[in-house]
Design a protein around this motif. Structure first.
Motif, PDB file in Angstrom:
ATOM      1  N   UNK A  78       0.823  -1.214   0.000  1.00 37.19           N
ATOM      2  CA  UNK A  78       0.000   0.000   0.000  1.00 37.19           C
ATOM      3  C   UNK A  78       0.857   1.264   0.000  1.00 37.19           C
ATOM      4  N   UNK A  79       1.447   1.519  -1.115  1.00 41.73           N
ATOM      5  CA  UNK A  79       2.358   2.652  -1.251  1.00 41.73           C
ATOM      6  C   UNK A  79       1.625   3.975  -0.978  1.00 41.73           C
ATOM      7  N   UNK A  80       2.291   4.812  -0.198  1.00 46.56           N
ATOM      8  CA  UNK A  80       1.727   6.123   0.169  1.00 46.56           C
ATOM      9  C   UNK A  80       1.995   7.150  -0.926  1.00 46.56           C
ATOM     10  N   UNK A  81       1.243   8.240  -0.874  1.00 47.91           N
ATOM     11  CA  UNK A  81       1.507   9.342  -1.807  1.00 47.91           C
ATOM     12  C   UNK A  81       2.879   9.935  -1.510  1.00 47.91           C
ATOM     13  N   UNK A  82       3.632  10.171  -2.560  1.00 42.68           N
ATOM     14  CA  UNK A  82       4.970  10.758  -2.407  1.00 42.68           C
ATOM     15  C   UNK A  82       4.873  12.169  -1.833  1.00 42.68           C
ATOM     16  N   UNK A  83       3.775  12.841  -2.146  1.00 34.53           N
ATOM     17  CA  UNK A  83       3.585  14.212  -1.644  1.00 34.53           C
ATOM     18  C   UNK A  83       3.380  14.225  -0.125  1.00 34.53           C
ATOM     19  N   UNK A  84       2.926  13.099   0.430  1.00 38.03           N
ATOM     20  CA  UNK A  84       2.703  13.023   1.878  1.00 38.03           C
ATOM     21  C   UNK A  84       3.904  12.400   2.583  1.00 38.03           C
ATOM     22  N   UNK A  85       4.612  11.531   1.884  1.00 33.16           N
ATOM     23  CA  UNK A  85       5.748  10.838   2.480  1.00 33.16           C
ATOM     24  C   UNK A  85       6.877  10.760   1.462  1.00 33.16           C
ATOM     25  N   UNK A  86       7.860  11.572   1.717  1.00 31.15           N
ATOM     26  CA  UNK A  86       9.001  11.691   0.811  1.00 31.15           C
ATOM     27  C   UNK A  86       9.750  10.377   0.586  1.00 31.15           C
ATOM     28  N   UNK A 133       1.439   9.114  -6.921  1.00 36.00           N
ATOM     29  CA  UNK A 133       1.486  10.467  -7.492  1.00 36.00           C
ATOM     30  C   UNK A 133       0.359  11.368  -7.005  1.00 36.00           C
ATOM     31  N   UNK A 134      -0.420  10.890  -6.028  1.00 39.24           N
ATOM     32  CA  UNK A 134      -1.582  11.652  -5.557  1.00 39.24           C
ATOM     33  C   UNK A 134      -1.195  13.090  -5.206  1.00 39.24           C
ATOM     34  N   UNK A 135      -1.945  14.037  -5.748  1.00 39.10           N
ATOM     35  CA  UNK A 135      -1.713  15.443  -5.429  1.00 39.10           C
ATOM     36  C   UNK A 135      -0.596  16.104  -6.218  1.00 39.10           C
ATOM     37  N   UNK A 159       3.917   8.067 -12.049  1.00 39.01           N
ATOM     38  CA  UNK A 159       3.473   6.669 -12.022  1.00 39.01           C
ATOM     39  C   UNK A 159       4.401   5.766 -12.839  1.00 39.01           C
ATOM     40  N   UNK A 160       4.823   6.272 -13.994  1.00 43.26           N
ATOM     41  CA  UNK A 160       5.693   5.458 -14.844  1.00 43.26           C
ATOM     42  C   UNK A 160       7.079   5.283 -14.226  1.00 43.26           C
ATOM     43  N   UNK A 161       7.585   6.353 -13.618  1.00 43.35           N
ATOM     44  CA  UNK A 161       8.889   6.250 -12.947  1.00 43.35           C
ATOM     45  C   UNK A 161       8.786   5.252 -11.792  1.00 43.35           C
ATOM     46  N   UNK A 162       7.672   5.313 -11.088  1.00 45.98           N
ATOM     47  CA  UNK A 162       7.452   4.356  -9.985  1.00 45.98           C
ATOM     48  C   UNK A 162       7.482   2.925 -10.504  1.00 45.98           C
ATOM     49  N   UNK A 163       6.749   2.682 -11.595  1.00 41.90           N
ATOM     50  CA  UNK A 163       6.702   1.327 -12.151  1.00 41.90           C
ATOM     51  C   UNK A 163       8.109   0.829 -12.473  1.00 41.90           C
TER      52      UNK A 163
END
Ligand code: THG
Length: 270
Positions: free
Chosen positions: A162-170, A200-202, A210-214
């Motif tokens: 359950x990956x968190x939003x990067x904007x909330x957790x660096x 990528x939320x927010x 999203x693509x970089x994450x993948x």
């Protein structure tokens, strides 16, 4: 990389409308398009009120199973719902999902004991989604150990951290990778999966993130993604990453996907 096609989900407005109108053609088309694009499993999520969830899921499952020759990924937050629709699946697929919340494992694990069903296991519990790696690892361990009591081997389990939003957790992606690496050291055959859009939320240009994450998650050892295979950019990123990691001999899949007009600029079908 195992692709779980995510598009048949009642939380998407167009799908919700199709469900309300009982538009079979719309659902069938989503199933066919995802499988043609490379989905290995078709996720079905009713996203409706609990009173009609079982009935809606059955309806979705029948349409998908009549339309395509790929197994289902049955997606519901309610283990009792999954229990009730289970017998309508015509072949083993994936249960989405169990976690340490409530009695999910105690309902789902006996159901798939002695079958070839696989299961997605979320690393959350009654306290919610932990933000640290250690708690995630501990929950993953509990989920795998509990499964073993029902003869469910680690290779049938997809851990979803359950990956968190990067904007909330660096450190969101870094924590994901550390969780994966640590859990795979303990259980080398366990699999990992994740949705690709939470990260990528927010943020602007979500699709780039999203693509970089993948790409990074794939390189780190993620086995599966819950994604839209009809998203041509995302599919191209996935196929390019697979080729770069030496998993596509002569880049054959990559070339074929391009030739068959699944990635790259849209060409008119002749
Ligand atoms: N983990 C697990 N199960 C999950 C999720 C997860 N199930 C639900 C969800 N997350 C994955 N499914 C979706 C479905 C649709 C969308 C996002 C996640 C979505 N769709 C848009 C649409 O179709 O309009 C856009 C799609 C796109 O452009 O790529 O947003 O994390 N175990």
């Amino acid at each position: 990389m195992i692709i779980i096609g995510e598009k048949i989900n009642g939380t998407i407005p167009s799908v919700k409308q199709a469900i309300t109108e009982r538009n079979e053609q719309f659902i069938r088309d989503l199933a066919v398009r995802q499988v043609e694009a490379g989905a290995d499993y078709v996720d079905v999520c009713a996203g409706t009120a609990p009173e009609v969830e079982v009935e809606t899921l059955k309806w979705l499952m029948d349409i998908v199973q009549d339309a395509v020759d790929k197994p289902l990924c049955i997606d519901s937050p309610n283990p009792k719902t999954i229990e009730q629709v289970f017998e309508y699946a015509r072949r083993p697929g994936i249960i989405n999902s169990v976690s340490e919340e409530g009695d999910k494992c105690e309902v789902i694990y006996p159901l798939i004991q002695g079958t070839e069903w696989q299961v997605i296991a979320l690393t959350c519990d009654n306290n919610g989604i932990p933000s640290d790696v250690q708690t995630r690892v501990e929950i993953a361990k509990t989920l795998v150990e509990k499964a073993q009591k029902y003869d469910i081997a680690p290779e049938r389990i997809y851990i979803d951290p359950l990956v968190m939003a990067l904007s909330a957790d660096n450190k969101s992606l870094l924590n994901f990778v550390e969780t994966l690496t640590t859990v795979k050291k303990m259980y080398p055959t366990v699999k990992f999966t994740s949705g690709l859009s939470n990260i990528s939320f927010g943020m602007p240009l979500r699709r780039v993130v999203n693509q970089a994450f993948l790409t990074i998650a794939f390189f780190a050892g993620m086995d599966s993604a819950i994604m839209d295979p009809c998203n041509r950019e995302m599919l191209a990123t996935l196929l390019a990453t697979r080729a770069l990691l030496g998993q596509d001999r002569y880049c054959r899949n990559y070339y074929n996907a391009y030739r068959k007009n699944k990635i790259g600029p849209v060409k008119e079908e002749k």
